[in-house]
Write a protein that holds these residues in place. Structure first.
Motif, PDB file in Angstrom:
ATOM      1  N   THR A 116      -8.919 -18.142   3.381  1.00  0.00           N
ATOM      2  CA  THR A 116      -9.849 -17.493   2.448  1.00  0.00           C
ATOM      3  C   THR A 116      -9.442 -17.773   1.011  1.00  0.00           C
ATOM      4  OG1 THR A 116     -10.363 -15.731   4.017  1.00  0.00           O
ATOM      5  CG2 THR A 116     -10.808 -15.289   1.704  1.00  0.00           C
ATOM      6  N   LEU A 117      -8.146 -17.681   0.725  1.00  0.00           N
ATOM      7  CA  LEU A 117      -7.679 -17.951  -0.638  1.00  0.00           C
ATOM      8  C   LEU A 117      -7.939 -19.409  -1.021  1.00  0.00           C
ATOM      9  CD1 LEU A 117      -4.273 -15.994  -0.704  1.00  0.00           C
ATOM     10  CD2 LEU A 117      -6.569 -15.183  -1.289  1.00  0.00           C
ATOM     11  N   GLU A 118      -7.643 -20.313  -0.110  1.00  0.00           N
ATOM     12  CA  GLU A 118      -7.860 -21.736  -0.401  1.00  0.00           C
ATOM     13  C   GLU A 118      -9.335 -22.034  -0.643  1.00  0.00           C
ATOM     14  OE1 GLU A 118      -4.176 -23.762   2.121  1.00  0.00           O
ATOM     15  OE2 GLU A 118      -6.117 -23.438   3.088  1.00  0.00           O
ATOM     16  N   SER A 119     -10.203 -21.319   0.070  1.00  0.00           N
ATOM     17  CA  SER A 119     -11.637 -21.601  -0.022  1.00  0.00           C
ATOM     18  C   SER A 119     -12.226 -21.225  -1.388  1.00  0.00           C
ATOM     19  CB  SER A 119     -12.393 -20.849   1.074  1.00  0.00           C
ATOM     20  OG  SER A 119     -12.403 -19.452   0.826  1.00  0.00           O
ATOM     21  N   LYS A 120     -11.514 -20.410  -2.155  1.00  0.00           N
ATOM     22  CA  LYS A 120     -12.025 -19.992  -3.466  1.00  0.00           C
ATOM     23  C   LYS A 120     -12.020 -21.120  -4.492  1.00  0.00           C
ATOM     24  CE  LYS A 120     -13.211 -15.790  -2.655  1.00  0.00           C
ATOM     25  NZ  LYS A 120     -14.613 -15.331  -2.865  1.00  0.00           N
ATOM     26  N   GLY A 121     -11.205 -22.123  -4.248  1.00  0.00           N
ATOM     27  CA  GLY A 121     -11.177 -23.252  -5.175  1.00  0.00           C
ATOM     28  C   GLY A 121     -10.373 -23.002  -6.434  1.00  0.00           C
ATOM     29  N   TYR A 122      -9.483 -22.004  -6.407  1.00  0.00           N
ATOM     30  CA  TYR A 122      -8.635 -21.731  -7.564  1.00  0.00           C
ATOM     31  C   TYR A 122      -7.465 -22.709  -7.595  1.00  0.00           C
ATOM     32  CZ  TYR A 122     -11.051 -17.169  -7.876  1.00  0.00           C
ATOM     33  OH  TYR A 122     -11.971 -16.158  -7.995  1.00  0.00           O
ATOM     34  N   ASP A 123      -6.826 -22.799  -8.752  1.00  0.00           N
ATOM     35  CA  ASP A 123      -5.702 -23.715  -8.925  1.00  0.00           C
ATOM     36  C   ASP A 123      -4.359 -23.072  -8.591  1.00  0.00           C
ATOM     37  OD1 ASP A 123      -7.077 -26.135 -10.314  1.00  0.00           O
ATOM     38  OD2 ASP A 123      -7.804 -24.385 -11.423  1.00  0.00           O
ATOM     39  N   TYR A 124      -4.279 -21.735  -8.704  1.00  0.00           N
ATOM     40  CA  TYR A 124      -3.018 -21.029  -8.429  1.00  0.00           C
ATOM     41  C   TYR A 124      -3.351 -19.607  -8.004  1.00  0.00           C
ATOM     42  CZ  TYR A 124       1.769 -19.239  -9.160  1.00  0.00           C
ATOM     43  OH  TYR A 124       3.018 -18.676  -8.987  1.00  0.00           O
ATOM     44  N   TRP A 125      -2.676 -19.149  -6.968  1.00  0.00           N
ATOM     45  CA  TRP A 125      -2.810 -17.761  -6.527  1.00  0.00           C
ATOM     46  C   TRP A 125      -1.492 -17.035  -6.790  1.00  0.00           C
ATOM     47  CZ3 TRP A 125      -6.696 -14.620  -5.184  1.00  0.00           C
ATOM     48  CH2 TRP A 125      -7.932 -15.203  -4.842  1.00  0.00           C
ATOM     49  N   ALA A 126      -1.545 -16.026  -7.648  1.00  0.00           N
ATOM     50  CA  ALA A 126      -0.385 -15.196  -7.967  1.00  0.00           C
ATOM     51  C   ALA A 126      -0.469 -13.922  -7.131  1.00  0.00           C
ATOM     52  CB  ALA A 126      -0.361 -14.857  -9.452  1.00  0.00           C
ATOM     53  N   LEU A 127       0.406 -13.818  -6.122  1.00  0.00           N
ATOM     54  CA  LEU A 127       0.376 -12.678  -5.210  1.00  0.00           C
ATOM     55  C   LEU A 127       1.497 -11.693  -5.519  1.00  0.00           C
ATOM     56  CD1 LEU A 127      -0.282 -14.481  -1.791  1.00  0.00           C
ATOM     57  CD2 LEU A 127      -1.929 -13.815  -3.571  1.00  0.00           C
ATOM     58  N   PRO A 176     -14.763 -13.996  -7.676  1.00  0.00           N
ATOM     59  CA  PRO A 176     -15.853 -14.898  -8.088  1.00  0.00           C
ATOM     60  C   PRO A 176     -15.520 -16.374  -7.890  1.00  0.00           C
ATOM     61  CG  PRO A 176     -14.653 -14.130 -10.007  1.00  0.00           C
ATOM     62  CD  PRO A 176     -14.091 -13.369  -8.834  1.00  0.00           C
ATOM     63  N   ALA A 177     -16.526 -17.190  -7.998  1.00  0.00           N
ATOM     64  CA  ALA A 177     -16.334 -18.644  -7.942  1.00  0.00           C
ATOM     65  C   ALA A 177     -15.529 -19.079  -9.161  1.00  0.00           C
ATOM     66  CB  ALA A 177     -17.694 -19.347  -7.926  1.00  0.00           C
ATOM     67  N   PRO A 178     -14.818 -20.184  -9.055  1.00  0.00           N
ATOM     68  CA  PRO A 178     -14.027 -20.643 -10.196  1.00  0.00           C
ATOM     69  C   PRO A 178     -14.910 -21.014 -11.385  1.00  0.00           C
ATOM     70  CG  PRO A 178     -14.101 -22.327  -8.474  1.00  0.00           C
ATOM     71  CD  PRO A 178     -14.697 -21.087  -7.891  1.00  0.00           C
ATOM     72  N   VAL A 179     -14.382 -20.815 -12.583  1.00  0.00           N
ATOM     73  CA  VAL A 179     -15.088 -21.189 -13.802  1.00  0.00           C
ATOM     74  C   VAL A 179     -14.955 -22.695 -13.988  1.00  0.00           C
ATOM     75  CG1 VAL A 179     -15.232 -20.882 -16.293  1.00  0.00           C
ATOM     76  CG2 VAL A 179     -14.649 -18.930 -14.825  1.00  0.00           C
ATOM     77  N   SER A 180     -16.069 -23.352 -14.113  1.00  0.00           N
ATOM     78  CA  SER A 180     -16.080 -24.815 -14.217  1.00  0.00           C
ATOM     79  C   SER A 180     -15.291 -25.296 -15.429  1.00  0.00           C
ATOM     80  CB  SER A 180     -17.524 -25.314 -14.304  1.00  0.00           C
ATOM     81  OG  SER A 180     -17.563 -26.717 -14.399  1.00  0.00           O
ATOM     82  N   GLU A 181     -14.526 -26.349 -15.235  1.00  0.00           N
ATOM     83  CA  GLU A 181     -13.736 -26.994 -16.289  1.00  0.00           C
ATOM     84  C   GLU A 181     -12.574 -26.131 -16.771  1.00  0.00           C
ATOM     85  OE1 GLU A 181     -14.337 -30.135 -16.961  1.00  0.00           O
ATOM     86  OE2 GLU A 181     -16.060 -30.087 -15.624  1.00  0.00           O
ATOM     87  N   TYR A 182     -12.306 -25.018 -16.091  1.00  0.00           N
ATOM     88  CA  TYR A 182     -11.179 -24.158 -16.441  1.00  0.00           C
ATOM     89  C   TYR A 182     -10.111 -24.269 -15.354  1.00  0.00           C
ATOM     90  CZ  TYR A 182     -13.049 -21.461 -20.423  1.00  0.00           C
ATOM     91  OH  TYR A 182     -13.505 -21.052 -21.652  1.00  0.00           O
ATOM     92  N   TYR A 183      -8.875 -23.914 -15.731  1.00  0.00           N
ATOM     93  CA  TYR A 183      -7.802 -23.736 -14.764  1.00  0.00           C
ATOM     94  C   TYR A 183      -7.924 -22.299 -14.267  1.00  0.00           C
ATOM     95  CZ  TYR A 183      -3.077 -23.804 -12.730  1.00  0.00           C
ATOM     96  OH  TYR A 183      -2.003 -23.764 -11.876  1.00  0.00           O
ATOM     97  N   ASN A 184      -8.162 -22.123 -12.952  1.00  0.00           N
ATOM     98  CA  ASN A 184      -8.465 -20.808 -12.396  1.00  0.00           C
ATOM     99  C   ASN A 184      -7.265 -20.230 -11.644  1.00  0.00           C
ATOM    100  OD1 ASN A 184     -11.678 -20.187 -12.511  1.00  0.00           O
ATOM    101  ND2 ASN A 184     -11.276 -22.399 -12.496  1.00  0.00           N
ATOM    102  N   ILE A 185      -6.954 -18.979 -11.973  1.00  0.00           N
ATOM    103  CA  ILE A 185      -5.837 -18.266 -11.350  1.00  0.00           C
ATOM    104  C   ILE A 185      -6.371 -17.016 -10.657  1.00  0.00           C
ATOM    105  CG2 ILE A 185      -3.644 -17.075 -11.737  1.00  0.00           C
ATOM    106  CD1 ILE A 185      -3.340 -18.735 -14.312  1.00  0.00           C
ATOM    107  N   GLY A 186      -5.992 -16.832  -9.401  1.00  0.00           N
ATOM    108  CA  GLY A 186      -6.303 -15.602  -8.679  1.00  0.00           C
ATOM    109  C   GLY A 186      -5.090 -14.691  -8.660  1.00  0.00           C
ATOM    110  N   VAL A 187      -5.288 -13.422  -8.987  1.00  0.00           N
ATOM    111  CA  VAL A 187      -4.201 -12.443  -9.038  1.00  0.00           C
ATOM    112  C   VAL A 187      -4.506 -11.353  -8.010  1.00  0.00           C
ATOM    113  CG1 VAL A 187      -2.921 -10.863 -10.513  1.00  0.00           C
ATOM    114  CG2 VAL A 187      -3.895 -12.942 -11.489  1.00  0.00           C
ATOM    115  N   LEU A 188      -3.623 -11.174  -7.029  1.00  0.00           N
ATOM    116  CA  LEU A 188      -3.954 -10.301  -5.907  1.00  0.00           C
ATOM    117  C   LEU A 188      -2.699  -9.630  -5.343  1.00  0.00           C
ATOM    118  CD1 LEU A 188      -6.107  -9.338  -3.805  1.00  0.00           C
ATOM    119  CD2 LEU A 188      -5.551 -11.396  -2.484  1.00  0.00           C
ATOM    120  N   HIS A 189      -2.760  -8.304  -5.206  1.00  0.00           N
ATOM    121  CA  HIS A 189      -1.702  -7.535  -4.540  1.00  0.00           C
ATOM    122  C   HIS A 189      -2.116  -7.421  -3.073  1.00  0.00           C
ATOM    123  CE1 HIS A 189       1.852  -4.990  -5.020  1.00  0.00           C
ATOM    124  NE2 HIS A 189       1.316  -4.154  -4.147  1.00  0.00           N
TER     125      HIS A 189
END
Length: 421
Positions: free
Chosen positions: A181-192, A149-162
Motif C-alpha cells: 500500500t505504501l509503495e503504491s502511493k508513489g512517494y519518494d520516501y516514507w518516514a515511519l 493523497p496522490a503525490p504532487v507532480s514534479e515534487y519530492y513526496n514524503i509520507g509521514v505515518l505512525h
C-alpha cells in the motif's frame, strides 16, 4: 539538493523503566536521558544544516504531569527556529489528542499534521510535499495510509505515518498497513514511527523505521537515534543512521560453568563487565546480567539472590566508576530434578520438586495458581504491572518461569546450606 532528519518515538520525559535505585548508580544521568537525547537531535539538525526535521509520533510519553515537559520542548525547539529549520510533527498513540489534557501553543516554525484527515505541507522553494495524518485517539486501528493523497507532480513526496506496519512484536497494532500500500502511493520516501527498533522495510522507495532516540528498557538494546536523509541533484535518496542516545542498554550473558562457587562467578561477571565497558565508546551502560552455567553455582546464587545481585553491583561500581547500572540479575539454567538432589529423591524434598514439575507442565494448574495470585497482583503498584518486565499472573509462561526460580530458593532454604542453621 536538500537534507532532513527523520526521528520518531522521542517519548520526552519518559522514565526509564524497571530500574531499582541503589547507592552508586548514575541516577541523574538516567533521569535526564530522553531530554539529553532530544538535545542531541537539535544539535545534529543545526550542525548538519538540514532543511527540516520530521518527528513521526510519540514526541511525548503521554499526558504531562505538569507543564514543564511542554515548556522544555518549546525552549529547545527555539534553537531550530533561530536556525531557520522548520519541524513537522504527527501525533502518535502516546500523544494522541484524546490523551493530552494539557497543551501549549506550538512555537513558530513547528507544524502539526491534522488528525481528522491527511494533510499536506508544501515547500515550494525545495520542491517538496510532505503528507501525513496524526492520531486523534490512542487506539487507531484503521489503515490511515489508504487516505493519503496522490503525490504532487514534479515534487519530492514524503509520507509521514505512525504505524505498526504489518505488525511488530511488543508494539500495539495501531494504524496497520502493508508495504504494498505504501509503495503504491508513489512517494519518494516514507518516514515511519511507532516501532522502536530501526528497520528498513523497502529500498525502492525507502520506507524506514528509525527506531526511538533513547532506549528505555532491556528490550531496547544497542544504539538509538535518527535518520539523516540527503537527496541529491538527481533525486536519489540516501539515508544514514545517526546515534543520539546517551545511555545504552546491554544484555551481558556469562557462562559460569567453569566456576566452583558464587564468589568465582562474581569474578567471571566482573571480567565480562570490564570487556563491555571497554567496548562502550564512553557510554554509561544499563546492564542485565544473565548467568548461565552449572547447577551448583546457580543454587548458591539463587539461594540468596539479593546478596549476590548486590555483590555484582558492588563490583560494577568499583570497576566502572558509576558508568554501569546493573538493572537486573537473572539465572538461566535447567531446573533441578529430584534425582539431582542427593538424599531427597524419595523424601519430602523429592515430592516438592515433583509437585513443582507437575504444576509447571499443567496448563490448568498454572491457571489456578494465577487465580490465587490475582488478589495480590491487584495490590501491586502500577510500575510492577506495566512494561515489558511486568508481573503477569494471567500468563502461564510467566508462572512457569517463576516456578523455576522458586526451585532454587526452596532447595537452598530447606537444606539450610551456608546459613548456619
Amino acid at each position: 539538493m536538500f537534507k532532513f532528519l527523520h526521528a520518531a518515538d522521542i517519548h520526552l520525559d519518559s522514565p526509564l523503566q524497571k530500574l531499582q535505585q541503589y547507592e552508586g548508580a548514575p541516577v541523574e544521568e538516567l533521569r535526564q536521558a530522553t531530554r539529553r537525547a532530544f538535545e542531541n537531535l537539535i544539535e545534529l539538525a543545526v550542525s548538519e544544516g538540514v532543511d527540516f526535521v520530521l518527528i513521526v509520533g510519540d514526541l511525548y510519553d503521554g499526558d504531562w504531569k505538569d507543564y514543564n515537559t511542554g515548556l522544555y520542548f518549546v525552549s529547545r525547539i527555539a534553537k531550530l527556529r533561530d536556525a531557520g529549520i522548520p519541524v513537522y510533527i504527527v501525533t502518535g498513540n502516546h500523544d494522541a489528542a484524546n490523551t493530552m489534557t494539557k497543551t501549549l501553543r506550538l512555537p513558530e516554525g513547528v507544524y502539526l499534521f491534522p488528525i481528522d484527515e491527511p494533510g499536506t505541507f508544501r515547500l515550494p522553494a525545495l520542491g517538496i510535499a510532505i503528507h501525513g495524518q496524526g492520531f486523534a485517539t490512542k487506539a487507531v486501528k484503521k489503515d490511515l495510509s489508504v487516505g493519503y493523497p496522490a503525490p504532487v507532480s514534479e515534487y519530492y513526496n514524503i509520507g509521514v505515518l505512525h504505524t505498526c506496519a504489518t505488525g511488530r512484536e511488543g508494539h500495539e497494532p495501531y494504524a496497520p498497513c502493508s508495504i504494498a500500500t505504501l509503495e503504491s502511493k508513489g512517494y519518494d520516501y516514507w518516514a515511519l514511527g511507532h516501532v522502536h527498533q530501526r528497520e528498513i522495510l523497502s529500498t525502492e522507495p525507502l520506507i524506514v523505521f528509525p527506531g526511538n532516540i533513547q532506549g528505555r528498557h532491556i528490550r531496547e538494546t544497542g544504539p538509538k537515534g535518527c535518520m539523516l536523509v540527503a537527496v541529491d541533484e538527481k533525486g536519489s535518496t540516501h539515508a544514514h543512521f545517526h546515534p543520539l542516545d546517551v545511555i545504552r542498554w546491554v544484555r551481558c550473558q556469562v557462562d559460569t560453568g567453569f566456576t566452583e562457587d558464587a564468589d568465582e562467578a562474581v569474578d567471571a561477571i566482573s571480567l565480562a563487565l570490564t570487556e563491555l565497558l571497554e567496548k562502550s565508546e564512553g557510554f554509561p551502560l544499563v546492564v542485565r546480567v544473565e548467568i548461565k552455567g552449572r547447577l551448583q553455582v546457580h543454587e548458591e546464587l539463587s539461594g540468596d539472590l539479593e546478596r549476590w545481585t548486590n555483590e555484582i553491583r558492588s563490583a560494577a561500581i568499583d570497576l566502572s566508576g558509576g558508568r554501569i547500572w546493573i538493572e537486573k540479575v537473572t539465572l538461566d539454567t535447567a531446573s533441578p530434578s529430584p534425582t539431582e538432589v542427593p538424599g531427597f529423591v524419595d523424601g519430602p524434598m523429592g515430592e516438592i520438586l515433583h509437585c513443582l514439575d507437575e504444576i509447571s507442565k499443567d496448563e490448568d494448574q498454572l491457571q489456578s495458581l494465577g487465580e490465587v495470585l490475582n488478589d495480590l497482583f491487584k495490590k501491586l503498584p502500577r510500575e510492577l504491572k506495566d512494561g515489558p518486565e511486568a508481573i503477569t499472573p494471567d500468563s502461564n509462561e510467566w508462572l512457569s518461569g517463576l516456578l523455576g526460580q522458586v526451585r532454587y530458593m526452596l532447595l537452598r532454604r530447606l537444606t539450610a546450606k551456608g546459613n548456619g542453621r
